[in-house]
Design a protein around this motif. Structure first.
Motif, PDB file in Angstrom:
ATOM      1  N   SER A 358       0.863  -1.186   0.000  1.00 30.31           N
ATOM      2  CA  SER A 358       0.000   0.000   0.000  1.00 30.31           C
ATOM      3  C   SER A 358       0.898   1.234   0.000  1.00 30.31           C
ATOM      4  O   SER A 358       1.962   1.244   0.628  1.00 30.31           O
ATOM      5  CB  SER A 358      -0.910   0.030   1.233  1.00 30.31           C
ATOM      6  OG  SER A 358      -1.829  -1.033   1.218  1.00 30.31           O
ATOM      7  N   ILE A 359       0.479   2.280  -0.704  1.00 31.33           N
ATOM      8  CA  ILE A 359       1.340   3.454  -0.888  1.00 31.33           C
ATOM      9  C   ILE A 359       0.519   4.728  -0.655  1.00 31.33           C
ATOM     10  O   ILE A 359      -0.583   4.889  -1.188  1.00 31.33           O
ATOM     11  CB  ILE A 359       1.960   3.490  -2.295  1.00 31.33           C
ATOM     12  CG1 ILE A 359       2.625   2.150  -2.634  1.00 31.33           C
ATOM     13  CG2 ILE A 359       2.951   4.631  -2.413  1.00 31.33           C
ATOM     14  CD1 ILE A 359       3.142   2.082  -4.058  1.00 31.33           C
ATOM     15  N   PHE A 360       1.060   5.655   0.120  1.00 29.90           N
ATOM     16  CA  PHE A 360       0.514   6.999   0.281  1.00 29.90           C
ATOM     17  C   PHE A 360       1.347   7.952  -0.566  1.00 29.90           C
ATOM     18  O   PHE A 360       2.578   7.907  -0.542  1.00 29.90           O
ATOM     19  CB  PHE A 360       0.556   7.410   1.750  1.00 29.90           C
ATOM     20  CG  PHE A 360       0.055   8.798   2.016  1.00 29.90           C
ATOM     21  CD1 PHE A 360      -1.309   9.058   2.081  1.00 29.90           C
ATOM     22  CD2 PHE A 360       0.933   9.850   2.211  1.00 29.90           C
ATOM     23  CE1 PHE A 360      -1.776  10.330   2.323  1.00 29.90           C
ATOM     24  CE2 PHE A 360       0.479  11.125   2.464  1.00 29.90           C
ATOM     25  CZ  PHE A 360      -0.881  11.373   2.518  1.00 29.90           C
ATOM     26  N   ALA A 361       0.684   8.831  -1.345  1.00 29.10           N
ATOM     27  CA  ALA A 361       1.356   9.750  -2.280  1.00 29.10           C
ATOM     28  C   ALA A 361       2.088   8.963  -3.360  1.00 29.10           C
ATOM     29  O   ALA A 361       3.308   9.046  -3.523  1.00 29.10           O
ATOM     30  CB  ALA A 361       2.298  10.703  -1.577  1.00 29.10           C
ATOM     31  N   VAL A 362       1.327   8.188  -4.123  1.00 30.60           N
ATOM     32  CA  VAL A 362       1.877   7.315  -5.156  1.00 30.60           C
ATOM     33  C   VAL A 362       2.629   8.134  -6.198  1.00 30.60           C
ATOM     34  O   VAL A 362       2.146   9.145  -6.688  1.00 30.60           O
ATOM     35  CB  VAL A 362       0.739   6.531  -5.840  1.00 30.60           C
ATOM     36  CG1 VAL A 362       1.287   5.642  -6.940  1.00 30.60           C
ATOM     37  CG2 VAL A 362      -0.028   5.718  -4.809  1.00 30.60           C
ATOM     38  N   GLY A 363       3.833   7.668  -6.525  1.00 32.01           N
ATOM     39  CA  GLY A 363       4.568   8.247  -7.638  1.00 32.01           C
ATOM     40  C   GLY A 363       5.407   9.454  -7.294  1.00 32.01           C
ATOM     41  O   GLY A 363       6.124   9.972  -8.147  1.00 32.01           O
ATOM     42  N   ASP A 364       5.338   9.947  -6.077  1.00 36.61           N
ATOM     43  CA  ASP A 364       6.171  11.080  -5.686  1.00 36.61           C
ATOM     44  C   ASP A 364       7.366  10.546  -4.912  1.00 36.61           C
ATOM     45  O   ASP A 364       7.247  10.175  -3.746  1.00 36.61           O
ATOM     46  CB  ASP A 364       5.362  12.048  -4.817  1.00 36.61           C
ATOM     47  CG  ASP A 364       6.111  13.348  -4.564  1.00 36.61           C
ATOM     48  OD1 ASP A 364       7.348  13.345  -4.635  1.00 36.61           O
ATOM     49  OD2 ASP A 364       5.452  14.368  -4.298  1.00 36.61           O
ATOM     50  N   PRO A 365       8.538  10.487  -5.513  1.00 33.75           N
ATOM     51  CA  PRO A 365       9.694   9.873  -4.829  1.00 33.75           C
ATOM     52  C   PRO A 365      10.115  10.640  -3.585  1.00 33.75           C
ATOM     53  O   PRO A 365      10.810  10.083  -2.732  1.00 33.75           O
ATOM     54  CB  PRO A 365      10.790   9.901  -5.906  1.00 33.75           C
ATOM     55  CG  PRO A 365      10.373  10.989  -6.847  1.00 33.75           C
ATOM     56  CD  PRO A 365       8.887  10.967  -6.864  1.00 33.75           C
ATOM     57  N   ASN A 366       9.744  11.900  -3.481  1.00 32.66           N
ATOM     58  CA  ASN A 366      10.121  12.684  -2.308  1.00 32.66           C
ATOM     59  C   ASN A 366       9.179  12.470  -1.130  1.00 32.66           C
ATOM     60  O   ASN A 366       9.438  12.978  -0.041  1.00 32.66           O
ATOM     61  CB  ASN A 366      10.124  14.174  -2.659  1.00 32.66           C
ATOM     62  CG  ASN A 366      11.172  14.529  -3.682  1.00 32.66           C
ATOM     63  OD1 ASN A 366      12.307  14.072  -3.600  1.00 32.66           O
ATOM     64  ND2 ASN A 366      10.786  15.323  -4.667  1.00 32.66           N
ATOM     65  N   PHE A 367       8.099  11.766  -1.368  1.00 32.43           N
ATOM     66  CA  PHE A 367       7.080  11.743  -0.327  1.00 32.43           C
ATOM     67  C   PHE A 367       6.460  10.378  -0.076  1.00 32.43           C
ATOM     68  O   PHE A 367       5.652  10.218   0.829  1.00 32.43           O
ATOM     69  CB  PHE A 367       5.976  12.741  -0.700  1.00 32.43           C
ATOM     70  CG  PHE A 367       5.077  13.067   0.438  1.00 32.43           C
ATOM     71  CD1 PHE A 367       5.522  13.817   1.504  1.00 32.43           C
ATOM     72  CD2 PHE A 367       3.776  12.606   0.458  1.00 32.43           C
ATOM     73  CE1 PHE A 367       4.694  14.116   2.569  1.00 32.43           C
ATOM     74  CE2 PHE A 367       2.937  12.895   1.512  1.00 32.43           C
ATOM     75  CZ  PHE A 367       3.405  13.657   2.576  1.00 32.43           C
ATOM     76  N   GLU A 368       6.781   9.385  -0.855  1.00 28.97           N
ATOM     77  CA  GLU A 368       6.093   8.102  -0.742  1.00 28.97           C
ATOM     78  C   GLU A 368       6.274   7.453   0.634  1.00 28.97           C
ATOM     79  O   GLU A 368       7.382   7.395   1.165  1.00 28.97           O
ATOM     80  CB  GLU A 368       6.582   7.138  -1.816  1.00 28.97           C
ATOM     81  CG  GLU A 368       5.937   7.378  -3.176  1.00 28.97           C
ATOM     82  CD  GLU A 368       6.259   6.271  -4.152  1.00 28.97           C
ATOM     83  OE1 GLU A 368       5.494   6.116  -5.106  1.00 28.97           O
ATOM     84  OE2 GLU A 368       7.261   5.562  -3.966  1.00 28.97           O
ATOM     85  N   ILE A 369       5.161   6.974   1.176  1.00 32.37           N
ATOM     86  CA  ILE A 369       5.172   6.105   2.354  1.00 32.37           C
ATOM     87  C   ILE A 369       4.672   4.749   1.869  1.00 32.37           C
ATOM     88  O   ILE A 369       3.550   4.645   1.380  1.00 32.37           O
ATOM     89  CB  ILE A 369       4.256   6.629   3.464  1.00 32.37           C
ATOM     90  CG1 ILE A 369       4.621   8.062   3.820  1.00 32.37           C
ATOM     91  CG2 ILE A 369       4.344   5.737   4.697  1.00 32.37           C
ATOM     92  CD1 ILE A 369       3.629   8.701   4.758  1.00 32.37           C
ATOM     93  N   ILE A 370       5.492   3.729   2.008  1.00 31.61           N
ATOM     94  CA  ILE A 370       5.162   2.405   1.470  1.00 31.61           C
ATOM     95  C   ILE A 370       5.107   1.410   2.619  1.00 31.61           C
ATOM     96  O   ILE A 370       6.009   1.346   3.455  1.00 31.61           O
ATOM     97  CB  ILE A 370       6.199   1.946   0.433  1.00 31.61           C
ATOM     98  CG1 ILE A 370       6.275   2.938  -0.729  1.00 31.61           C
ATOM     99  CG2 ILE A 370       5.860   0.543  -0.084  1.00 31.61           C
ATOM    100  CD1 ILE A 370       7.374   2.621  -1.733  1.00 31.61           C
ATOM    101  N   ALA A 371       4.043   0.626   2.658  1.00 26.04           N
ATOM    102  CA  ALA A 371       3.932  -0.504   3.579  1.00 26.04           C
ATOM    103  C   ALA A 371       3.879  -1.764   2.731  1.00 26.04           C
ATOM    104  O   ALA A 371       2.971  -1.933   1.907  1.00 26.04           O
ATOM    105  CB  ALA A 371       2.686  -0.386   4.442  1.00 26.04           C
ATOM    106  N   GLY A 372       4.873  -2.648   2.900  1.00 25.24           N
ATOM    107  CA  GLY A 372       5.004  -3.812   2.031  1.00 25.24           C
ATOM    108  C   GLY A 372       3.968  -4.885   2.287  1.00 25.24           C
ATOM    109  O   GLY A 372       3.280  -4.909   3.310  1.00 25.24           O
TER     110      GLY A 372
END
Length: 735
Positions: A358-372
């Motif tokens: 799951s990803i918050f702020a998809v596609g923004d490399p400066n801001f992505e929060i990713i939960a695997g």
């Protein structure tokens, strides 16, 4: 508008406790306050207009203490309603009045921008109480609409005197569209309220030596009269019904599902269970995000392993500052993708599938929060008996089949799956599958209990690892799936991950919690899908956050000294200083101070009020904070006490001597002025004079001071003429 992280401070916060007693409401509107006393209403994000309804409390019915006889009823509370403009994040004080239990009236109910009734913006007064021991002929009057504050107002109904051998009933409160009803000549019965109001209480029944009146109903019903007979004890009047406040508004939509709009708790929580976009409130300076990945699917086997949990990643974003402007600009949006849970295995030769991230702020490399996503559980052959590893930040590994290897957590940030176990016996072998790793703990290994080489014992599948609780967010997330066994399947972690099942399909991981699926003999259970939650304090979207507001009286200068400071500002154009004398209803603007516009650091302000009234009194101040677009909010009210100036004339001129600025003229005796036209004549030492026609009583001093400022030093005579009256004052002008 995409949000960039260039000047944003990011703090990663993990916590293992859940706020006790916190409740969540998808949309609180309408918010109904029935408990008496002071409360706080937090304006939700996106709400700029609210409707406030208030009901005053009911009066008590009269009590017979020292006299025998019957009592009269109390009056019902009034009703007031207004629709007002508000700012998202603003706090309003809400007070619910208590029904009277004495001869005093029922309390008023009100809403204000401060904690003081005197600052109420909507107010409904309470009903009067019947008088005690008055012969039952002094019922309470209903609360008066004229004394309330609001665009729409209705009065409460009156109680009725005793009569015809009966006690008096209480009047009803006002309704939402009509005055309250008076108690009728049927006397014992309380009045029936119009729609939205509270019924009056009935008078005490005619039984026994004493008879208590019945209480009025909430909101605001008047109490019934009590009765005492012979040597009986007091016949108490019924208590008035408590007041009520209702606040209604249109619930905002900004993407996702609003679990709690923060109107009561002060904290908004928004949930995404599918892909979407979140549009943040304008000016938001702080928020938290919880991102949960999809759980892994369970393996297929009598000895299969459970799926691992998806990652649970909380992050806080504070002191948000884009260039010179603090907070998020209007229209700032964030893309969200929710990871699906992995499918449970249907093939002995394949493990359960991994969950998706799951990803918050998809596609923004400066801001992505990713939960695997969690790893899949091991299945039924040597080529598929290993649990799969977690596949992203925070993700946990799947549990192993009886003789496989456990799945590892991703990069050490999650938890490993549990081991399987195998025992070879004379008549075959028995085995167990390990539980999948949970977000809060590792999966548990399967076990074989009480067996030996010749007689295999019971086989217990391993339990999934526990899920995780995160401060301020509701629920438990990321339980691991249970492993399978010939006798006993393992349980999912914390009751959240799917259970193993040795007879059929593995239990599915709980939907939208990122839990792993359990193993099964027919097929593994599916992992639960992920979710994203967003949380912020409503007060963190206000354009101005005050640190303090103070007012002090400077006796030597006879001035009011105002000082205040802000912690943060967003689009703050100016402060308008308002003053009211001896009350808080007649406010007048007395000055302006420019705001900082945009600031995330403390800013201090100061203002001096040099035009205090000659008669003195209690001087109240408040700040009207105005944004660039004209919207505004009021600060709390503060006050000073000023002594009156002495003199034997109607008018006072000061300071004297003067340089011309400042210069004031004030009334020492307000009763001597009855709105007559005022004219001024200033006579110079040479005998020449200057004539001034006064249009505004408040500007008299400044008109004279402006003229004196350009004149030479000397002794001047000021003549004040109003109606048939005139008065002379000597003024010494010095340079």
């Amino acid at each position: 508008m995409r949000f960039r992280l260039s000047l944003l401070s990011i703090i990663l916060i993990f916590s293992s406790y859940l706020l006790a007693g916190q409740t969540f409401a998808q949309c609180s509107s309408p918010v109904t306050y029935t408990n008496t006393g002071l409360h706080t209403f937090f304006v939700p994000a996106g709400v700029t207009s609210i409707t406030i309804e208030t009901w005053g409390a009911g009066g008590r019915g009269s009590t017979r203490i020292s006299q025998t006889g019957r009592g009269s009823g109390g009056g019902g509370g009034a009703y007031s309603r207004s629709t007002i403009s508000v700012s998202p994040g603003e706090q309003l004080a809400v007070f619910v009045g208590a029904g009277s239990t004495t001869e005093q009236p029922g309390e008023s109910s009100w809403v204000a921008r401060t904690e003081f009734e005197s600052d109420a913006i909507v107010l409904a007064v309470g009903g009067q109480s019947g008088l005690d021991d008055s012969g039952g002929n002094d019922p309470g009057a209903g609360g008066s609409a004229a004394l309330g504050i609001g665009d729409i107002r209705f009065s409460g109904g009156n109680g009725i005197s005793r009569g015809g051998g009966e006690n008096g009933g209480g009047g009803s409160s006002a309704g939402t569209s009509a005055n309250g009803n008076n108690a009728t000549t049927a006397r014992p019965s309380g009045a029936t309220a119009p729609s939205g109001g509270g019924n009056g209480g009935a008078g005490g029944p005619d039984t026994g030596n004493t008879s208590a009146g019945l209480p009025g109903q909430q909101p605001g019903g008047g109490g019934g009269g009590g009765e005492r007979r012979g040597s009986g004890g007091p016949g108490f009047g019924g208590a008035g019904g408590d007041g009520q406040v209702v606040i209604s508004y249109t619930c905002p939509t900004n993407g996702g599902t609003i679990i709690d709009d923060g109107a009561i708790s002060g904290e908004t929580v928004i949930e995404f269970n599918s892909d979407g976009t979140w549009t943040s409130p304008e000016g938001l300076v702080e928020f938290e995000v919880l991102v949960i990945g999809g759980g892994g699917g369970g393996g297929r086997s009598l000895y299969g392993g459970g799926g691992g949990a998806g990652g649970v990643i909380p992050q806080s974003f504070i002191d948000i500052n884009l260039g010179p402007n603090p907070g998020l600009p209007a229209g700032t949006s964030f893309d969200i993708r929710i990871g699906d849970g992995g499918a449970g295995s249907t093939d002995f030769n394949s493990q359960g599938q991994d969950g998706e991230s799951s990803i918050f702020a998809v596609g923004d490399p400066n801001f992505e929060i990713i939960a695997g996503g969690g790893g899949g559980g091991g299945s039924g052959t040597t080529t598929s008996d290993d649990g799969r590893d977690g596949v992203g930040p925070g993700a946990s590994g799947g549990g192993a089949r009886q003789d496989g290897n456990i799945g590892d957590a991703f990069d050490g940030s999650g938890n490993d799956g549990g081991e399987g176990n195998i025992q070879t016996a004379l008549f075959g072998s028995s085995g167990t599958g390990g539980g999948g790793g949970g977000a809060g703990s590792a999966g548990v290994a399967g076990s074989i209990v009480g067996g030996n080489f010749f007689f295999p014992g019971l086989s217990n599948g391993g339990n999934g690892g526990n899920g995780l609780t995160v401060s301020g967010f509701p629920g438990v997330y990321g339980g691991g799936g249970g492993g399978n066994a010939t006798d006993n399947p393992g349980s999912g972690g914390s009751g959240i991950g799917g259970n193993g099942n040795n007879n059929g399909t593995g239990g599915n991981g709980a939907t939208n919690t990122g839990s792993g699926g359990g193993a099964g003999n027919v097929r593994g259970g599916n992992g639960g899908s992920g979710k994203v939650l967003i949380k912020y304090l409503n007060t963190r979207i206000l354009p101005v956050e005050y640190l303090y507001i103070n007012a002090e009286y400077n006796a030597p200068l006879r001035s009011g000294e105002l000082s205040w400071a802000t912690a943060k500002e967003w689009e703050n154009d100016r402060f308008e200083i308002e003053r009211s004398i001896n009350n808080v209803t007649e406010w007048r603007k007395i000055g302006d101070v420019n705001g900082a516009g945009y600031s995330d650091a403390p800013v201090e302000y100061y203002f001096r009020d040099s035009e205090l009234p000659v008669a003195g009194g209690n001087i109240f101040y408040r700040l009207k904070q105005v944004d660039f677009d004209g919207t505004y909010n009021y600060s709390k009210t503060t006050a000073i006490q000023v002594e009156g100036l002495k003199g034997n004339k109607s008018w006072r001129v000061y300071p004297n001597p003067t340089s011309g600025y400042p210069f004031q003229i004030g009334l020492l005796d307000p009763s001597s002025y009855r709105d007559e036209p005022i004219s001024l004549r200033i006579i110079s030492p040479t005998g020449l004079y200057h004539f001034i026609q006064v249009n505004d009583l408040r500007s008299m001093g400044s008109q004279v001071g402006d003229w004196l400022f350009n004149q030479p030093s000397g002794l001047y005579t000021l003549e004040i003429i109003w109606g048939e009256n005139r008065e002379y004052h000597k003024v010494i002008l010095r340079r």
